[in-house]
Design an enzyme around this catalytic site. Sequence first.
Site, PDB file in Angstrom:
ATOM      1  N   ARG A  18       5.360 -11.918   4.335  1.00 43.51           N
ATOM      2  CA  ARG A  18       5.034 -11.090   3.157  1.00 43.51           C
ATOM      3  C   ARG A  18       4.648  -9.670   3.562  1.00 43.51           C
ATOM      4  O   ARG A  18       5.398  -8.715   3.337  1.00 43.51           O
ATOM      5  CB  ARG A  18       3.919 -11.778   2.351  1.00 43.51           C
ATOM      6  N   HIS A 210      -8.702  -8.805   7.238  1.00 39.76           N
ATOM      7  CA  HIS A 210      -7.277  -8.427   7.237  1.00 39.76           C
ATOM      8  C   HIS A 210      -7.181  -7.003   7.783  1.00 39.76           C
ATOM      9  O   HIS A 210      -7.442  -6.032   7.064  1.00 39.76           O
ATOM     10  CB  HIS A 210      -6.785  -8.511   5.785  1.00 39.76           C
ATOM     11  N   HIS A 212      -5.168  -3.882   9.633  1.00 41.07           N
ATOM     12  CA  HIS A 212      -3.927  -3.225  10.084  1.00 41.07           C
ATOM     13  C   HIS A 212      -4.268  -2.455  11.360  1.00 41.07           C
ATOM     14  O   HIS A 212      -5.376  -1.913  11.504  1.00 41.07           O
ATOM     15  CB  HIS A 212      -3.371  -2.329   8.982  1.00 41.07           C
ATOM     16  N   CYS A 243       1.971  -1.255   4.153  1.00 37.60           N
ATOM     17  CA  CYS A 243       1.916  -1.325   2.691  1.00 37.60           C
ATOM     18  C   CYS A 243       2.769  -0.198   2.147  1.00 37.60           C
ATOM     19  O   CYS A 243       2.520   0.967   2.450  1.00 37.60           O
ATOM     20  CB  CYS A 243       0.474  -1.198   2.190  1.00 37.60           C
ATOM     21  N   ASN A 252       0.136  -5.181  10.783  1.00 36.71           N
ATOM     22  CA  ASN A 252      -1.125  -5.920  10.872  1.00 36.71           C
ATOM     23  C   ASN A 252      -1.482  -6.185  12.331  1.00 36.71           C
ATOM     24  O   ASN A 252      -0.640  -6.074  13.224  1.00 36.71           O
ATOM     25  CB  ASN A 252      -0.962  -7.280  10.187  1.00 36.71           C
TER      26      ASN A 252
HETATM   27  P1  HMG Z   1       4.546  -2.307 -14.143  1.00 38.39           P
HETATM   28  O1  HMG Z   1       5.819  -1.545 -14.007  1.00 38.39           O
HETATM   29  O2  HMG Z   1       3.328  -1.617 -14.660  1.00 38.39           O
HETATM   30  O3  HMG Z   1       4.806  -3.665 -14.955  1.00 38.39           O
HETATM   31  O4  HMG Z   1       4.220  -2.926 -12.718  1.00 38.39           O
HETATM   32  P2  HMG Z   1       4.874  -3.980 -16.477  1.00 38.39           P
HETATM   33  O5  HMG Z   1       3.909  -5.085 -16.759  1.00 38.39           O
HETATM   34  O6  HMG Z   1       4.788  -2.723 -17.301  1.00 38.39           O
HETATM   35  O7  HMG Z   1       6.364  -4.555 -16.588  1.00 38.39           O
HETATM   36  C1  HMG Z   1       7.496  -3.749 -16.279  1.00 38.39           C
HETATM   37  C2  HMG Z   1       8.664  -4.633 -15.903  1.00 38.39           C
HETATM   38  O8  HMG Z   1       8.338  -5.352 -14.696  1.00 38.39           O
HETATM   39  C3  HMG Z   1       8.991  -5.693 -16.948  1.00 38.39           C
HETATM   40  O9  HMG Z   1      10.404  -5.935 -16.891  1.00 38.39           O
HETATM   41  C4  HMG Z   1       8.270  -6.908 -16.431  1.00 38.39           C
HETATM   42  O10 HMG Z   1       8.849  -8.121 -16.864  1.00 38.39           O
HETATM   43  C5  HMG Z   1       8.467  -6.759 -14.930  1.00 38.39           C
HETATM   44  P3  HMG Z   1      11.412  -5.274 -17.960  1.00 38.39           P
HETATM   45  O11 HMG Z   1      10.904  -5.764 -19.280  1.00 38.39           O
HETATM   46  O12 HMG Z   1      11.272  -3.791 -17.787  1.00 38.39           O
HETATM   47  O13 HMG Z   1      12.729  -5.835 -17.516  1.00 38.39           O
HETATM   48  N1  HMG Z   1       7.430  -7.472 -14.180  1.00 38.39           N
HETATM   49  C6  HMG Z   1       7.672  -8.393 -13.239  1.00 38.39           C
HETATM   50  N2  HMG Z   1       8.819  -8.878 -12.734  1.00 38.39           N
HETATM   51  C7  HMG Z   1       8.726  -9.839 -11.805  1.00 38.39           C
HETATM   52  N3  HMG Z   1       7.550 -10.335 -11.349  1.00 38.39           N
HETATM   53  C8  HMG Z   1       6.373  -9.861 -11.813  1.00 38.39           C
HETATM   54  C9  HMG Z   1       6.426  -8.855 -12.809  1.00 38.39           C
HETATM   55  N4  HMG Z   1       5.470  -8.198 -13.493  1.00 38.39           N
HETATM   56  C10 HMG Z   1       6.084  -7.362 -14.323  1.00 38.39           C
HETATM   57  N5  HMG Z   1       5.223 -10.363 -11.349  1.00 38.39           N
HETATM   58  C11 HMG Z   1       3.220  -4.574 -11.297  1.00 38.39           C
HETATM   59  C12 HMG Z   1       3.036  -3.674 -12.491  1.00 38.39           C
HETATM   60  C13 HMG Z   1       1.851  -5.117 -10.923  1.00 38.39           C
HETATM   61  C14 HMG Z   1       4.160  -5.718 -11.668  1.00 38.39           C
HETATM   62  C15 HMG Z   1       3.825  -3.733 -10.132  1.00 38.39           C
HETATM   63  O14 HMG Z   1       2.999  -2.622  -9.926  1.00 38.39           O
HETATM   64  C16 HMG Z   1       3.929  -4.492  -8.831  1.00 38.39           C
HETATM   65  O15 HMG Z   1       4.724  -5.428  -8.732  1.00 38.39           O
HETATM   66  N6  HMG Z   1       3.143  -4.095  -7.816  1.00 38.39           N
HETATM   67  C17 HMG Z   1       3.094  -4.780  -6.529  1.00 38.39           C
HETATM   68  C18 HMG Z   1       3.143  -3.810  -5.376  1.00 38.39           C
HETATM   69  C19 HMG Z   1       3.001  -4.523  -4.069  1.00 38.39           C
HETATM   70  O16 HMG Z   1       3.430  -5.660  -3.892  1.00 38.39           O
HETATM   71  N7  HMG Z   1       2.380  -3.832  -3.091  1.00 38.39           N
HETATM   72  C20 HMG Z   1       2.160  -4.328  -1.776  1.00 38.39           C
HETATM   73  C21 HMG Z   1       1.208  -5.493  -1.710  1.00 38.39           C
HETATM   74  S1  HMG Z   1      -0.508  -5.126  -1.613  1.00 38.39           S
HETATM   75  C22 HMG Z   1      -0.833  -4.863   0.048  1.00 38.39           C
HETATM   76  O17 HMG Z   1       0.087  -4.695   0.794  1.00 38.39           O
HETATM   77  C23 HMG Z   1      -2.239  -4.914   0.539  1.00 38.39           C
HETATM   78  C24 HMG Z   1      -2.585  -6.252   1.237  1.00 38.39           C
HETATM   79  O18 HMG Z   1      -1.699  -6.513   2.312  1.00 38.39           O
HETATM   80  C25 HMG Z   1      -4.025  -6.201   1.777  1.00 38.39           C
HETATM   81  C26 HMG Z   1      -4.349  -4.977   2.611  1.00 38.39           C
HETATM   82  O19 HMG Z   1      -3.614  -4.658   3.568  1.00 38.39           O
HETATM   83  O20 HMG Z   1      -5.362  -4.331   2.294  1.00 38.39           O
HETATM   84  C27 HMG Z   1      -2.506  -7.415   0.255  1.00 38.39           C
HETATM   85 MG    MG Z   2      -1.917  -5.722   4.351  1.00 37.64          MG
END
Ligand code: HMG
Ligand code: MG
Length: 306
Positions: A18, A210, A212, A243, A252
């Site tokens: 992931r 966690h 990095h 990220c 990481n």
């Molecule tokens: P948004 O654009 O605000 O979503 O994104 P929305 O609710 O307005 O919906 C827009 C469209 O997205 C819609 O589709 C929804 O159905 C679809 P449309 O009607 O336009 O066809 N949608 C989805 N589709 C599939 N799966 C879903 C989903 N939700 C909505 N779950 C949202 C908001 C949260 C979805 C978006 O911002 C997002 O997916 N963000 C994730 C980003 C991400 O994964 N970042 C990296 C991970 S975090 C990280 O790395 C840190 C960590 O490792 C810890 C650390 O290191 O500190 C964990």
């Molecule tokens: Mg991370």
Amino acid sequence: MFLDALPADVSVYEVSPRDGLQNESAPVSLEGKRELVGALVTAGLRRIELTSFVSPRWVPQLADAEALATSLSVPEGVTLSALCPNAKGFERARAAGLKEIAVFLSASETHNQKNTNKSIAQSLETFAEVVPPALASGMRVRAYVSTVWGCPYEGDVDPKAAIDISRQLIELGCYQISLGDTIGVGTPLKTRDIVRSFLSEFPADKLALHFHDTRGTALANALVGLELGVRDIDASVGGLGGCPYAPGAAGNLATEDLVYMLHGMGIRTGIDLDKLIEAGRVAERVVGRKLPGKVHQAGPRVRRVA
Ligand code: HMG
Ligand code: MG
């Protein structure tokens, strides 16, 4: 404190499929992901974060989440988890048969907004609609709080904000909070202070760390956390990771580096280091670039010079 309170066992939570693959610029095939997970399981990893059920528009690298989750069968005792940002993500994960999910948000507003298009308050409201039904359906829910050591947009972050968020997540029913040094700015004394402030509020088994390794301090920070009583450490084979919404975040803490250090101190992990190094080679092959992990590069033991 001088390494006199280390635990006998550590639980390594593997995030390479992931956190590692979410950031790769070249696409990784479904078959490559399956191979990586298979190699991690063979190496003895028992907790693996497989993918994210996030918007494929936001993280196209993980758009095959369903295909990956439904095409794998893992032995008894191995838990596959996945990031879920909202109810849609939870429904997708449940339909794909996962038994664990992880919700995630940041301790700083700007990173949370950039990463999830939500304020911290909105994320917590969203999780209040995700965690109870997930628990009711028999899943376990982990949570991440990112940017605890620093935010790429705001700089220093007040640990009280992260503690307050963590309390709400635990009250919702999350079994563990993984505290993220998302951009790898932590150093050991800061880590000591942050971890101590969390341990004054929560038992150690509610916490994971966690790190990095952006500035080479991830292993040192992990050691401080272990000495203070935390026994759950996130890591990524080969040091894969980053990220997409935290500019400059590197991979990481490399799982091989962590396991080498732990085994060298007599701490059990249940992982076979030689097989883990093989898994790192699989990771390197499937992403098609050299990985930064130290043990990945140097090997697990002295190479005698003739
Ligand atoms: P948004 O654009 O605000 O979503 O994104 P929305 O609710 O307005 O919906 C827009 C469209 O997205 C819609 O589709 C929804 O159905 C679809 P449309 O009607 O336009 O066809 N949608 C989805 N589709 C599939 N799966 C879903 C989903 N939700 C909505 N779950 C949202 C908001 C949260 C979805 C978006 O911002 C997002 O997916 N963000 C994730 C980003 C991400 O994964 N970042 C990296 C991970 S975090 C990280 O790395 C840190 C960590 O490792 C810890 C650390 O290191 O500190 C964990
Ligand atoms: Mg991370």
